[in-house]
Scaffold this motif. Structure first.
Motif, PDB file in Angstrom:
ATOM      1  N   LEU A   1      -1.182  -0.064   2.080  1.00 47.47           N
ATOM      2  CA  LEU A   1      -2.161   0.335   3.099  1.00 47.47           C
ATOM      3  C   LEU A   1      -2.481   1.823   2.984  1.00 47.47           C
ATOM      4  O   LEU A   1      -3.641   2.228   3.122  1.00 47.47           O
ATOM      5  CB  LEU A   1      -1.628   0.020   4.500  1.00 47.47           C
ATOM      6  CG  LEU A   1      -1.603  -1.457   4.879  1.00 47.47           C
ATOM      7  CD1 LEU A   1      -0.850  -1.656   6.193  1.00 47.47           C
ATOM      8  CD2 LEU A   1      -3.017  -2.013   5.003  1.00 47.47           C
ATOM      9  N   LYS A   2      -1.450   2.605   2.730  1.00 48.22           N
ATOM     10  CA  LYS A   2      -1.701   4.038   2.581  1.00 48.22           C
ATOM     11  C   LYS A   2      -2.650   4.296   1.427  1.00 48.22           C
ATOM     12  O   LYS A   2      -3.561   5.122   1.523  1.00 48.22           O
ATOM     13  CB  LYS A   2      -0.379   4.772   2.335  1.00 48.22           C
ATOM     14  CG  LYS A   2       0.371   5.102   3.593  1.00 48.22           C
ATOM     15  CD  LYS A   2       1.692   5.776   3.287  1.00 48.22           C
ATOM     16  CE  LYS A   2       2.418   6.132   4.581  1.00 48.22           C
ATOM     17  NZ  LYS A   2       3.796   6.536   4.354  1.00 48.22           N
ATOM     18  N   ASP A   3      -2.414   3.588   0.315  1.00 48.27           N
ATOM     19  CA  ASP A   3      -3.290   3.776  -0.842  1.00 48.27           C
ATOM     20  C   ASP A   3      -4.724   3.382  -0.507  1.00 48.27           C
ATOM     21  O   ASP A   3      -5.676   4.088  -0.837  1.00 48.27           O
ATOM     22  CB  ASP A   3      -2.782   2.938  -2.024  1.00 48.27           C
ATOM     23  CG  ASP A   3      -1.495   3.508  -2.589  1.00 48.27           C
ATOM     24  OD1 ASP A   3      -1.218   4.704  -2.332  1.00 48.27           O
ATOM     25  OD2 ASP A   3      -0.774   2.770  -3.265  1.00 48.27           O
TER      26      ASP A   3
ATOM     27  N   LEU B   1      13.624   1.465   7.568  1.00 49.86           N
ATOM     28  CA  LEU B   1      13.895   0.067   7.870  1.00 49.86           C
ATOM     29  C   LEU B   1      15.291  -0.352   7.401  1.00 49.86           C
ATOM     30  O   LEU B   1      15.817  -1.346   7.852  1.00 49.86           O
ATOM     31  CB  LEU B   1      12.843  -0.824   7.206  1.00 49.86           C
ATOM     32  CG  LEU B   1      11.428  -0.600   7.716  1.00 49.86           C
ATOM     33  CD1 LEU B   1      10.430  -1.304   6.830  1.00 49.86           C
ATOM     34  CD2 LEU B   1      11.295  -1.068   9.148  1.00 49.86           C
TER      35      LEU B   1
ATOM     36  N   LEU C   1      -2.196   6.965   7.216  1.00 49.66           N
ATOM     37  CA  LEU C   1      -1.633   5.839   7.961  1.00 49.66           C
ATOM     38  C   LEU C   1      -0.674   6.374   9.014  1.00 49.66           C
ATOM     39  O   LEU C   1       0.193   7.162   8.697  1.00 49.66           O
ATOM     40  CB  LEU C   1      -0.887   4.915   7.012  1.00 49.66           C
ATOM     41  CG  LEU C   1      -0.430   3.582   7.570  1.00 49.66           C
ATOM     42  CD1 LEU C   1      -1.607   2.752   8.040  1.00 49.66           C
ATOM     43  CD2 LEU C   1       0.373   2.824   6.529  1.00 49.66           C
TER      44      LEU C   1
ATOM     45  N   ASP D   1      11.786   2.942  -1.339  1.00 47.22           N
ATOM     46  CA  ASP D   1      12.099   1.520  -1.280  1.00 47.22           C
ATOM     47  C   ASP D   1      12.788   1.174  -2.590  1.00 47.22           C
ATOM     48  O   ASP D   1      12.577   1.851  -3.598  1.00 47.22           O
ATOM     49  CB  ASP D   1      10.831   0.681  -1.113  1.00 47.22           C
ATOM     50  CG  ASP D   1      11.139  -0.732  -0.683  1.00 47.22           C
ATOM     51  OD1 ASP D   1      12.302  -1.016  -0.342  1.00 47.22           O
ATOM     52  OD2 ASP D   1      10.224  -1.561  -0.697  1.00 47.22           O
TER      53      ASP D   1
ATOM     54  N   ARG E   1       3.173  -1.009   3.677  1.00 48.01           N
ATOM     55  CA  ARG E   1       2.774   0.314   4.144  1.00 48.01           C
ATOM     56  C   ARG E   1       2.288   1.172   2.981  1.00 48.01           C
ATOM     57  O   ARG E   1       1.324   1.922   3.102  1.00 48.01           O
ATOM     58  CB  ARG E   1       3.949   0.990   4.858  1.00 48.01           C
ATOM     59  CG  ARG E   1       3.519   1.764   6.076  1.00 48.01           C
ATOM     60  CD  ARG E   1       4.637   1.986   7.028  1.00 48.01           C
ATOM     61  NE  ARG E   1       5.587   2.992   6.593  1.00 48.01           N
ATOM     62  CZ  ARG E   1       6.711   3.268   7.249  1.00 48.01           C
ATOM     63  NH1 ARG E   1       7.005   2.588   8.329  1.00 48.01           N
ATOM     64  NH2 ARG E   1       7.541   4.177   6.827  1.00 48.01           N
ATOM     65  N   GLY E   2       2.962   1.042   1.848  1.00 51.29           N
ATOM     66  CA  GLY E   2       2.515   1.780   0.670  1.00 51.29           C
ATOM     67  C   GLY E   2       1.120   1.360   0.243  1.00 51.29           C
ATOM     68  O   GLY E   2       0.261   2.200  -0.053  1.00 51.29           O
TER      69      GLY E   2
ATOM     70  N   LEU F   1      -9.225  -0.222   8.777  1.00 50.26           N
ATOM     71  CA  LEU F   1      -7.845  -0.696   8.889  1.00 50.26           C
ATOM     72  C   LEU F   1      -7.802  -2.215   8.805  1.00 50.26           C
ATOM     73  O   LEU F   1      -6.959  -2.794   8.118  1.00 50.26           O
ATOM     74  CB  LEU F   1      -7.227  -0.221  10.206  1.00 50.26           C
ATOM     75  CG  LEU F   1      -5.776  -0.679  10.466  1.00 50.26           C
ATOM     76  CD1 LEU F   1      -4.833  -0.167   9.384  1.00 50.26           C
ATOM     77  CD2 LEU F   1      -5.298  -0.211  11.838  1.00 50.26           C
TER      78      LEU F   1
ATOM     79  N   MET G   1       1.050   6.158  12.791  1.00 48.02           N
ATOM     80  CA  MET G   1       0.103   5.516  13.700  1.00 48.02           C
ATOM     81  C   MET G   1       0.842   4.875  14.866  1.00 48.02           C
ATOM     82  O   MET G   1       1.925   4.353  14.670  1.00 48.02           O
ATOM     83  CB  MET G   1      -0.683   4.422  12.954  1.00 48.02           C
ATOM     84  CG  MET G   1      -1.808   4.983  12.133  1.00 48.02           C
ATOM     85  SD  MET G   1      -3.034   3.803  11.569  1.00 48.02           S
ATOM     86  CE  MET G   1      -2.333   2.232  11.732  1.00 48.02           C
TER      87      MET G   1
ATOM     88  N   ARG H   1       7.697   7.895  -1.803  1.00 48.66           N
ATOM     89  CA  ARG H   1       6.499   8.657  -1.478  1.00 48.66           C
ATOM     90  C   ARG H   1       6.943   9.978  -0.854  1.00 48.66           C
ATOM     91  O   ARG H   1       7.811  10.005   0.030  1.00 48.66           O
ATOM     92  CB  ARG H   1       5.620   7.877  -0.497  1.00 48.66           C
ATOM     93  CG  ARG H   1       4.225   8.430  -0.335  1.00 48.66           C
ATOM     94  CD  ARG H   1       3.403   7.533   0.568  1.00 48.66           C
ATOM     95  NE  ARG H   1       3.139   6.239  -0.048  1.00 48.66           N
ATOM     96  CZ  ARG H   1       2.130   5.995  -0.876  1.00 48.66           C
ATOM     97  NH1 ARG H   1       1.284   6.940  -1.177  1.00 48.66           N
ATOM     98  NH2 ARG H   1       1.953   4.781  -1.379  1.00 48.66           N
TER      99      ARG H   1
ATOM    100  N   ALA I   1      -6.961  -2.788  14.540  1.00 47.35           N
ATOM    101  CA  ALA I   1      -7.404  -3.472  13.316  1.00 47.35           C
ATOM    102  C   ALA I   1      -8.222  -4.715  13.669  1.00 47.35           C
ATOM    103  O   ALA I   1      -9.190  -5.053  12.979  1.00 47.35           O
ATOM    104  CB  ALA I   1      -6.207  -3.851  12.443  1.00 47.35           C
TER     105      ALA I   1
ATOM    106  N   ARG J   1       7.810  -2.208   3.836  1.00 49.08           N
ATOM    107  CA  ARG J   1       7.718  -0.959   3.088  1.00 49.08           C
ATOM    108  C   ARG J   1       6.608  -1.053   2.045  1.00 49.08           C
ATOM    109  O   ARG J   1       5.793  -0.167   1.889  1.00 49.08           O
ATOM    110  CB  ARG J   1       9.072  -0.698   2.435  1.00 49.08           C
ATOM    111  CG  ARG J   1       9.101   0.476   1.493  1.00 49.08           C
ATOM    112  CD  ARG J   1       8.853   1.786   2.175  1.00 49.08           C
ATOM    113  NE  ARG J   1       9.866   2.096   3.182  1.00 49.08           N
ATOM    114  CZ  ARG J   1       9.853   3.214   3.912  1.00 49.08           C
ATOM    115  NH1 ARG J   1       8.900   4.094   3.757  1.00 49.08           N
ATOM    116  NH2 ARG J   1      10.786   3.443   4.817  1.00 49.08           N
ATOM    117  N   ARG J   2       6.568  -2.182   1.335  1.00 50.02           N
ATOM    118  CA  ARG J   2       5.544  -2.351   0.295  1.00 50.02           C
ATOM    119  C   ARG J   2       4.148  -2.378   0.920  1.00 50.02           C
ATOM    120  O   ARG J   2       3.206  -1.780   0.413  1.00 50.02           O
ATOM    121  CB  ARG J   2       5.809  -3.643  -0.473  1.00 50.02           C
ATOM    122  CG  ARG J   2       5.158  -3.652  -1.844  1.00 50.02           C
ATOM    123  CD  ARG J   2       5.427  -4.951  -2.565  1.00 50.02           C
ATOM    124  NE  ARG J   2       6.840  -5.304  -2.606  1.00 50.02           N
ATOM    125  CZ  ARG J   2       7.288  -6.481  -3.016  1.00 50.02           C
ATOM    126  NH1 ARG J   2       6.459  -7.404  -3.410  1.00 50.02           N
ATOM    127  NH2 ARG J   2       8.568  -6.735  -3.030  1.00 50.02           N
TER     128      ARG J   2
ATOM    129  N   VAL K   1      -5.782  -4.325   6.029  1.00 43.74           N
ATOM    130  CA  VAL K   1      -4.732  -5.301   6.376  1.00 43.74           C
ATOM    131  C   VAL K   1      -5.075  -6.664   5.787  1.00 43.74           C
ATOM    132  O   VAL K   1      -4.224  -7.359   5.222  1.00 43.74           O
ATOM    133  CB  VAL K   1      -4.563  -5.392   7.909  1.00 43.74           C
ATOM    134  CG1 VAL K   1      -3.643  -6.552   8.282  1.00 43.74           C
ATOM    135  CG2 VAL K   1      -4.001  -4.087   8.464  1.00 43.74           C
TER     136      VAL K   1
END
Lengths: 157, 403
Positions: free
Chosen positions: A146-148, B131, A157, B201, A143-144, A96, B1, B263, B9, A140-141, A100
């Motif tokens: 990070l998920k990938d 959000l 995630l 988004d 999180r996407g 993680l 999470m 997604r 992290a 939002r971006r 990040v």
């Protein structure tokens, strides 16, 4: 603000301050320098902070500026991915952390402030000086992305 | 999470970090730098405004594509502005989702869009951006972050600023006082009705604006529409409003790509893209603000100021030199006053810079959306603030000169 109160509030933010510097500076020494400088500057400016309810967001903003100072002073691109961490530290989620740190700073700071530190979107927008819509979009971006990255590790995630 | 999982992290602060912080705090007086900065009506106003915005519900009245302008500091389009709006600009769809641009308007510098996302099978799928939308706890399982009320919060001042009662603004749990969790952002986990979430988004991109043009027009082509709100509708669709503007006029038409990435729950990622061409339908009024006297204040020199008015909103652009003091220096903020002394409402603002050298004069171009005006005043006063400092540097009276 009295010293005892100032100390109490800063100490209460210790882990937040640490995480923020981890997200911005690769060198542990730089992180400590940034926090020290930010705390001293906040102390020097404390009389001007008329609404102490905003102390946390205020100090966070100061710390971000100090981290940028150090980045500029280094005159180099701060490569955070795979940054050295003390060996054998317990409790660190390395995949993680690496994910990040692999985010662009524009995405990384909202993630740290919102998901890790618990600031609201409005507070993050205030700290980073961007519109709330931008914070939401970046979260939002991020999180996407990070998920990938984590899905490659077989993680959710 | 959970938050705790996120925090892993970086783990906990190591011992040497704790010691250094503790030593710093122990020696504050000795290390006191004697330098007294003043902080901030502007920044505190921004914080209060942000809190107000966070807690405020969207205005109930139907404003169509202009609704997002009503969200923060309300900017009211002038009469007839609705005539500039184009409707039904097309749609794109796949087997899960339909994206429709229901309305849009472009005035040569800024654009507003009204979109709708509709699940193709609303019985099985729901569309969500947690959000941008309010989360109904009856419909979503959500994680809410509890925010304790600081012990020294001036509650009377806070309640006055948000227009709430203590019973409404705060809750108590296990002897700890929290801000009302209904005011806090939620992280939706899943629907209680079993529908699969399409987590979306949206973006508004300018594919035909290249780097040099973007720099000239002071616009981010990959983030042109940077202000968004969404609202779930009874039929399962979501209405979305977006807004953005450039620092300078951009031309008579604009190719805008509306992109919706989504997604499917935590799995497959897809996107829908819908290019639209927006056309400026009427001329704008562009005026220069010409200083009547000195255009200099302490650490500030006004180089150029102008306003472009459409019937939707105005765009104040201020180019200025300022003495960049240090890395904490965040430059200047502005307010405009009409001849009667009334402030002209300002909304979102842009302005920023790259590397600057402390102790040197630097040049900035800042822009902000403002209320449009039916009749142009003969003069205005431009009030200049140093961001993060108490008080103002002063006001510069300017003649309003048409171009």
């Amino acid at each position: 603000m009295e010293k005892s109160e100032f100390t109490r509030r800063v100490t209460g933010m210790r882990e937040r301050l640490y995480r923020l510097t981890c997200g911005m500076l690769p060198e542990p020494q730089d992180r400590m320098d940034a926090v020290q400088e930010a705390v001293l500057r906040a102390w020097a400016k404390r009389d001007g902070l008329r609404n102490e309810a905003h102390f946390e967001t205020w100090l966070t903003r100061i710390l971000i500026n100090e981290c940028h100072n150090i980045q500029r002073a280094r005159r180099r691109v701060v490569a955070l991915e795979g940054a050295p961490e003390p060996a054998g530290r317990e409790g660190v989620d390395v995949p993680l952390r690496d994910a990040v740190l692999a985010l662009d700073e524009k995405l990384r700071l909202p993630v740290i402030l919102y998901y890790m530190d618990g600031y609201g979107v409005a507070e993050v927008a205030c700290i980073l000086r961007v519109p709330e819509g931008t914070v939401k979009s970046r979260l939002r971006r991020a999180r996407g992305e990070l998920k990938d990255m984590l899905s490659e590790e077989g993680r959710a995630l | 999470m959970t938050r705790r999982q996120w925090q892993r992290a970086f783990g906990e602060a190591p011992e040497d970090f704790r010691v250094r912080l503790s030593e710093t705090l122990d020696n504050l007086e000795e290390r006191d730098m004697k330098k007294r900065y003043k902080f901030t009506t502007t920044l505190l106003a921004a914080v209060v405004a942000a809190l107000l915005i966070a807690g405020a519900a969207f205005a109930a009245e139907r404003l169509g594509v202009f609704r997002i302008l009503d969200y923060a500091n309300p900017i009211r389009p002038l009469e007839g502005a609705e005539e500039m709006v184009s409707g039904n600009l097309g749609s794109a769809e796949d087997e899960y989702l339909k994206l429709t641009v229901e309305a849009a308007v472009y005035d040569g510098q800024g654009a507003l869009v009204e979109l709708r996302l509709t699940p193709r099978d609303p019985e099985r799928f729901a569309v969500l951006n947690d959000l941008m939308q309010d989360i109904d706890e009856r419909v979503y399982e959500a994680e809410t972050v509890p925010v304790p009320v600081p012990e020294d919060l001036d509650e009377a001042e806070y309640l006055a600023s948000v227009g709430r009662t203590a019973e409404d603004a705060f809750v108590e749990k296990d002897g700890v006082r929290y801000f009302n969790p209904e005011d806090q952002m939620c992280y939706a986990i899943r629907r209680t009705d079993g529908k699969t979430l399409l987590n979306y988004d949206v973006e508004g991109l300018l594919p035909e604006v290249d780097g040099p043009a973007a720099k000239d027009m002071r616009v981010e082509p990959d983030n042109y529409l940077d202000s968004w709100e969404g609202e779930e509708q009874a039929d399962g669709s979501v209405r979305i409003w977006g807004s953005g503007f450039a620092g300078r006029p951009m031309g008579d038409s604009l190719r805008l790509d509306v992109v919706c990435g989504y997604r499917i729950e935590d799995g497959e990622y897809r996107s829908l893209s819908l290019p639209v061409t927006l056309v400026k339908t009427e001329d704008t009024r562009r005026v220069k603000l010409v200083p009547e006297g000195e255009a200099e204040l302490e650490g500030f020199r006004l180089r150029n100021a102008e306003i472009t008015f459409s019937r939707i909103r105005g765009y104040l652009t201020v180019e200025y030199d300022f003495l960049y003091r240090d890395a904490k220096d965040m430059g200047m903020d502005f307010r405009l006053y009409d001849p009667a002394g009334d402030e002209i409402t300002a909304g979102n603002g842009h302005g920023g810079w790259d590397d600057m050298t402390p102790g040197q004069w630097e040049t900035i171009l800042a822009s902000q959306e403002i209320q449009s005006l039916d009749a142009l005043p003969e003069a205005v006063e431009l009030e200049v603030f140093r961001i993060g400092e108490e008080g103002t540097l002063g006001r510069i009276r300017c003649r309003v000169v048409g171009e």
